[in-house]
Design an enzyme around this catalytic site. Structure first.
Site, PDB file in Angstrom:
ATOM      1  CG  ASP A   1      -1.909   1.051   1.075  1.00  0.00           C
ATOM      2  OD1 ASP A   1      -2.474   1.331  -0.012  1.00  0.00           O
ATOM      3  OD2 ASP A   1      -2.498   1.474   2.155  1.00  0.00           O
TER       4      ASP A   1
ATOM      5  CG  HIS B   1      -4.157  10.768   2.431  1.00  0.00           C
ATOM      6  ND1 HIS B   1      -5.230  10.823   3.326  1.00  0.00           N
ATOM      7  CD2 HIS B   1      -3.305   9.947   2.649  1.00  0.00           C
ATOM      8  CE1 HIS B   1      -4.946   9.874   4.321  1.00  0.00           C
ATOM      9  NE2 HIS B   1      -3.819   9.303   4.017  1.00  0.00           N
TER      10      HIS B   1
ATOM     11  CD  GLU C   1      -6.378   4.833   4.698  1.00  0.00           C
ATOM     12  OE1 GLU C   1      -5.567   3.978   3.925  1.00  0.00           O
ATOM     13  OE2 GLU C   1      -5.782   5.686   5.634  1.00  0.00           O
TER      14      GLU C   1
ATOM     15  CD  GLU D   1      -5.259   3.010  -0.309  1.00  0.00           C
ATOM     16  OE1 GLU D   1      -4.764   2.235  -1.079  1.00  0.00           O
ATOM     17  OE2 GLU D   1      -5.089   3.088   1.032  1.00  0.00           O
TER      18      GLU D   1
ATOM     19  CG  ASP E   1      -5.621   0.411   3.697  1.00  0.00           C
ATOM     20  OD1 ASP E   1      -5.731  -0.692   4.309  1.00  0.00           O
ATOM     21  OD2 ASP E   1      -4.604   1.216   3.985  1.00  0.00           O
TER      22      ASP E   1
ATOM     23  NE  ARG F   1      -8.026   6.621   9.704  1.00  0.00           N
ATOM     24  CZ  ARG F   1      -7.007   6.304   8.466  1.00  0.00           C
ATOM     25  NH1 ARG F   1      -6.060   6.086   8.600  1.00  0.00           N
ATOM     26  NH2 ARG F   1      -7.602   6.510   7.368  1.00  0.00           N
TER      27      ARG F   1
ATOM     28  CD  GLN G   1      -3.008   4.270  10.887  1.00  0.00           C
ATOM     29  OE1 GLN G   1      -4.474   4.635  10.894  1.00  0.00           O
ATOM     30  NE2 GLN G   1      -2.144   4.939  10.162  1.00  0.00           N
TER      31      GLN G   1
ATOM     32  CE  LYS H   1      -3.840   2.069   7.675  1.00  0.00           C
ATOM     33  NZ  LYS H   1      -4.272   3.059   6.742  1.00  0.00           N
TER      34      LYS H   1
ATOM     35  CB  THR I   1      -7.402  -4.852   1.997  1.00  0.00           C
ATOM     36  OG1 THR I   1      -6.465  -4.683   3.132  1.00  0.00           O
ATOM     37  CG2 THR I   1      -7.532  -3.860   0.698  1.00  0.00           C
TER      38      THR I   1
ATOM     39  CD  GLU J   1      -7.515  12.866   4.067  1.00  0.00           C
ATOM     40  OE1 GLU J   1      -7.738  11.616   3.874  1.00  0.00           O
ATOM     41  OE2 GLU J   1      -6.890  13.858   3.293  1.00  0.00           O
TER      42      GLU J   1
END
Ligand code: CA
Length: 387
Positions: free
Chosen positions: A113, A120, A185, A187, A206, A210, A213, A226, A230, A337
């Site tokens: 990834d 971003h 995410e 992608e 993905d 958080r 993480q 993660k 996926t 975001e």
């Protein structure tokens, strides 16, 4: 020049899978074990039944995919009667898309990834590091990436169970708990056809926890936040189908090192959207609208970087683009975001608010190209199951 080809299998103008697309996938259905197929409109062309390809992954047929796709394109052309006027064969070869189950298109050896969207990376840097200087010094010199977990890549609309893990509220002591800051995410992914060659693209979610993480990622980067899942869209859109939508990449400043420099690099004009339906809300609402052409690093640069230390790549390896955000708030490709790390909740018509994903929420990615004709990826949809 516009591509006005038509098939005897009609597709409305806003359909993701007209004859110009013909993506590859692996499907199974009642009485038929997993096998390769090509999608057109609302049907699947059974490549095994046609005698064009077998096996239960695309890995082995990848080198011949272009010829297979060309043959299917001829058979589906409105002026070709071979299959059109042969009901017995047509019956065996064409299967309603609603009656098939999609499998992973490739046996995925390695999954990498990247982190290649300037907007971003800048947003994350502004949030967690230095608003005045959001990018780390390496970012404009190499496409930052890490090796992910190929074993938990799933195809299509499988629901996703909320992960559990270590989270820490004070950054000193952890608890083991269901993740509370579950995120998507937005992608795209590309599959390797052969060393140095890209087969085609998919939409890729993905999923990211958080809070897990934040506690685990220092100093080696994301790990269990993660690796739990996926999701990819199951129909792989070939680079041939995407060719009419090629565009110049954004300028790279400063110039990149020579082995990543491209005489003529290219991005693709792919419209991308995220729709979110919170549990209890009647309908999904679009929360993000962006475009793949915003990406700073191109797929060929990502691939060149991946191989630049001498590491091998294999057919079926998967590379994620990294979260795709645009410059405006409505174009951000993650809840992190969009709701700015919890500070700006997203409000929905039925009264719900979200900063991260709750159980029962449904996330839908859409992606398509449009220039005279449309080439799309099909919706990538999943709901969140409780831990
Ligand atoms: Ca990612």
């Amino acid at each position: 020049m516009p591509d006005s080809r038509r098939s005897w299998i009609p597709t409305p103008p806003d359909h993701d899978f007209p004859i110009q697309n013909l993506p590859f996938g692996i499907f199974e259905c009642a009485g038929r074990a997993a096998r390769p197929g090509i999608r057109i409109g609302d049907v699947v062309v059974d490549l095994k039944e046609l005698g064009l390809a077998g096996g239960d992954t695309l890995n082995r047929i990848a080198p011949e995919a272009s010829a297979i796709r060309q043959r299917v394109s001829e058979l589906l052309d409105e002026n070709n009667a071979d299959l059109r006027d042969n009901p017995a064969v047509r019956e065996r070869v064409l299967i309603p898309a609603e009656s098939v189950t999609m499998r992973l298109p490739f046996a995925i050896g390695d999954y990498v990834d990247f982190y290649s969207s300037l907007d971003h990376a800048s947003n994350v840097g502004r949030m967690f590091r230095d608003p005045a200087n959001p990018l780390l010094p390496n970012w404009r010199h190499l496409p930052v990436g890490y090796h992910g977990k190929s074993g938990t890549v799933v195809a299509g609309g499988r629901d996703i169970r909320r992960p559990k893990g270590q989270i820490s509220h004070d950054n000193i002591t952890p608890i083991y708990s269901p993740a509370r800051r579950l995120d998507f995410e937005l992608e795209t992914g590309f599959f390797i056809q052969a060393p140095g060659r890209i087969f085609g693209m998919v939409l890729l979610n993905d999923w990211s926890a958080r809070d897990i993480q934040r506690w685990e990622y220092q100093p080696l980067g994301p790990f269990l936040s993660k690796s739990f899942a996926t999701s990819i869209s199951p129909w792989v859109v070939t680079m041939e189908a995407l060719e009419p939508f090629r565009v110049d990449p954004p300028p790279q400043d400063p110039p990149v090192v020579p082995h990543l420099a491209e005489a003529r690099g290219f991005n693709y004009d792919i419209h991308l959207e995220v729709w979110l339906q919170p549990a209890g809300e009647r309908e999904p609402v679009r929360v993000c609208r962006t475009n793949f052409q915003n990406m700073y690093w191109t797929m060929s640069q990502q691939l060149a970087h991946l191989m630049s230390n001498g590491a091998t790549v294999r057919t079926g390896d998967l590379c994620g683009s990294g979260t795709i955000s645009g410059p405006e708030p409505g174009s951000y490709g993650s809840m992190l975001e969009l709701a700015w790390n919890g500070a700006r909740p997203i409000r929905f018509p039925g009264g719900s608010e979200r900063t991260f994903l709750e159980d029962g929420d449904t996330v839908i990615f859409k992606g398509w190209c449009e220039r005279g004709h449309r080439v799309g990826f099909g919706d990538l949809r999943a709901s969140i199951l409780p831990a």
